[in-house]
Scaffold this motif. Sequence first.
Motif, short mmCIF file in Angstrom:
data_model
loop_
_atom_site.label_atom_id
_atom_site.label_comp_id
_atom_site.label_asym_id
_atom_site.label_seq_id
_atom_site.Cartn_x
_atom_site.Cartn_y
_atom_site.Cartn_z
N ASP A 265 1.29 -1.27 0.07
CA ASP A 265 -0.39 -0.02 -0.03
C ASP A 265 1.21 1.56 0.13
O ASP A 265 1.32 1.78 1.18
CB ASP A 265 -1.10 0.14 1.13
CG ASP A 265 -1.66 0.92 1.62
OD1 ASP A 265 -2.03 1.99 0.17
OD2 ASP A 265 -2.77 1.28 2.54
N GLY A 266 1.09 1.91 -1.22
CA GLY A 266 1.72 2.83 -1.05
C GLY A 266 2.71 3.13 -2.37
O GLY A 266 2.98 2.44 -3.64
N GLY A 267 4.22 2.70 -1.75
CA GLY A 267 5.48 3.16 -2.99
C GLY A 267 6.85 3.89 -1.78
O GLY A 267 6.52 3.09 -1.47
N MET A 268 7.63 3.90 -2.82
CA MET A 268 9.28 3.82 -2.30
C MET A 268 9.00 5.18 -2.80
O MET A 268 8.69 5.64 -3.90
CB MET A 268 9.89 3.26 -2.87
CG MET A 268 9.66 1.85 -2.72
SD MET A 268 10.19 1.22 -0.90
CE MET A 268 11.31 0.43 -1.63
N SER A 269 9.87 6.01 -2.48
CA SER A 269 10.64 7.27 -2.62
C SER A 269 11.79 7.65 -2.94
O SER A 269 12.54 6.74 -2.11
CB SER A 269 10.27 8.56 -1.64
OG SER A 269 10.85 9.42 -1.63
N PHE A 270 12.38 8.00 -4.59
CA PHE A 270 13.75 7.86 -4.55
C PHE A 270 14.37 8.81 -3.91
O PHE A 270 15.22 8.45 -3.61
CB PHE A 270 13.60 8.19 -6.36
CG PHE A 270 15.37 8.83 -6.47
CD1 PHE A 270 15.60 7.76 -6.71
CD2 PHE A 270 15.71 9.85 -6.78
CE1 PHE A 270 17.49 8.31 -7.23
CE2 PHE A 270 16.70 10.64 -6.41
CZ PHE A 270 17.85 8.87 -7.29
N HIS A 271 13.61 10.14 -3.48
CA HIS A 271 14.69 10.61 -2.55
C HIS A 271 14.67 10.41 -0.75
O HIS A 271 16.08 10.59 -0.67
CB HIS A 271 14.27 12.09 -2.69
CG HIS A 271 13.95 12.97 -3.92
ND1 HIS A 271 12.54 12.15 -4.37
CD2 HIS A 271 14.51 13.71 -4.47
CE1 HIS A 271 13.17 12.95 -5.85
NE2 HIS A 271 14.28 14.06 -5.54
N GLY A 272 13.95 9.45 -0.74
CA GLY A 272 14.27 8.26 0.83
C GLY A 272 14.78 7.69 0.63
O GLY A 272 16.36 7.94 0.98
N GLY A 273 15.00 6.70 -0.10
CA GLY A 273 16.47 6.16 -0.86
C GLY A 273 17.05 6.16 -0.98
O GLY A 273 18.64 6.14 -0.61
N LEU A 274 17.01 7.95 -1.84
CA LEU A 274 18.91 7.78 -1.95
C LEU A 274 19.58 8.56 -0.68
O LEU A 274 20.80 8.03 -0.28
CB LEU A 274 18.30 9.80 -2.92
CG LEU A 274 19.68 9.89 -2.91
CD1 LEU A 274 21.00 9.36 -3.66
CD2 LEU A 274 19.95 11.48 -3.89
N LEU A 275 18.50 8.90 0.28
CA LEU A 275 19.51 9.65 1.70
C LEU A 275 19.99 7.83 1.82
O LEU A 275 21.01 8.04 3.09
CB LEU A 275 18.23 10.30 2.67
CG LEU A 275 18.16 11.31 2.42
CD1 LEU A 275 17.23 12.59 3.12
CD2 LEU A 275 19.41 12.46 2.01
N GLY A 276 19.11 7.08 1.84
CA GLY A 276 19.85 5.36 2.45
C GLY A 276 20.42 4.69 1.91
O GLY A 276 21.28 4.65 3.09
N VAL A 277 20.59 5.53 0.68
CA VAL A 277 21.60 4.54 -0.09
C VAL A 277 23.34 5.42 0.50
O VAL A 277 24.06 4.79 0.56
CB VAL A 277 21.99 4.69 -1.59
CG1 VAL A 277 23.15 4.68 -2.11
CG2 VAL A 277 20.51 3.68 -2.31
N LEU A 278 23.06 6.59 1.32
CA LEU A 278 24.03 7.46 1.09
C LEU A 278 24.67 7.18 2.57
O LEU A 278 25.38 6.70 2.89
CB LEU A 278 23.58 9.43 1.10
CG LEU A 278 23.17 9.75 -0.01
CD1 LEU A 278 23.15 10.81 -0.16
CD2 LEU A 278 24.81 9.76 -0.71
#
Length: 267
Positions: A91-104
């Motif tokens: 339900d919902g999705g994923m955020s690229f910008h959040g994923g970028l912070l996670g990858v950093l």
Amino acid sequence: MLAYPDIDPVAVSLGPLQVHWYGLMYVVGFIGAWWLGRKRADRLGLKPDDIGDMLFYGALGVVLGGRIGYALFYGLDRFLDNPLWIFELWDGGMSFHGGLLGVLLAAALFARKHRLAFFQLTDFIAPLVPIGLGAGRIGNFINHELPGRVTDVPWALVFPGMGEQGRHPSSLYQCFLEGVVLFTILWLASLTPRRRGFISGLFLVCYGVFRFLSEFFRRPDPQLGFIAFDWLTMGQLLSLPMILAGVALIVWSRRNGIDDVRAAPAV
């Protein structure tokens, strides 16, 4: 106008087990990054087998950061009403910008473990990321996600369940820009020795610009609408700091960055 391709979102069904195309696109992205990363592992003084460890860190960053980012940026009210909703991945999705912070964050931990400079590692990772971005947008297209704005261009698609109006295939635009074009720019740039931080800054600028432009063809998130001025979307708002940070990083790199004498091998 064109009819939307009738593609079953489920790629394989084995009894109760269903494998979705969207999930397979993540696999494609990680395999592509793993293969190319192994070919240039010597740039960091790593063994090819270390690339699998790096991708494990990256996968955690993508999934955790992407989901937390979606909850904070696109579903804050729902998250505050029911914090457990964050675990309802369907339900919902994923955020690229959040994923970028996670990858950093994951990159910082991996760099510390292997005694690498942070920007040395992010410069290595940046050209690998567009593979997953492009594949992910194909998964969005198959899932009928990210519908575009209404248009009368000849290639407009009639999205299922959204009336008879033609819409931009915005996910395919993003696949081309964030996947094909971004990969080409970063990979060609990395073939020439650059100062540390330059490739990372180039990634931030190019992705931010591409995302900002593509949002003009994509329907705003229905739960948010336009954030300001009757045209600014959340995706555009989050992309602006990326562009500014990328420009600042490129300027810093050219003035203070350490020369990286090893360029990526051609593939």
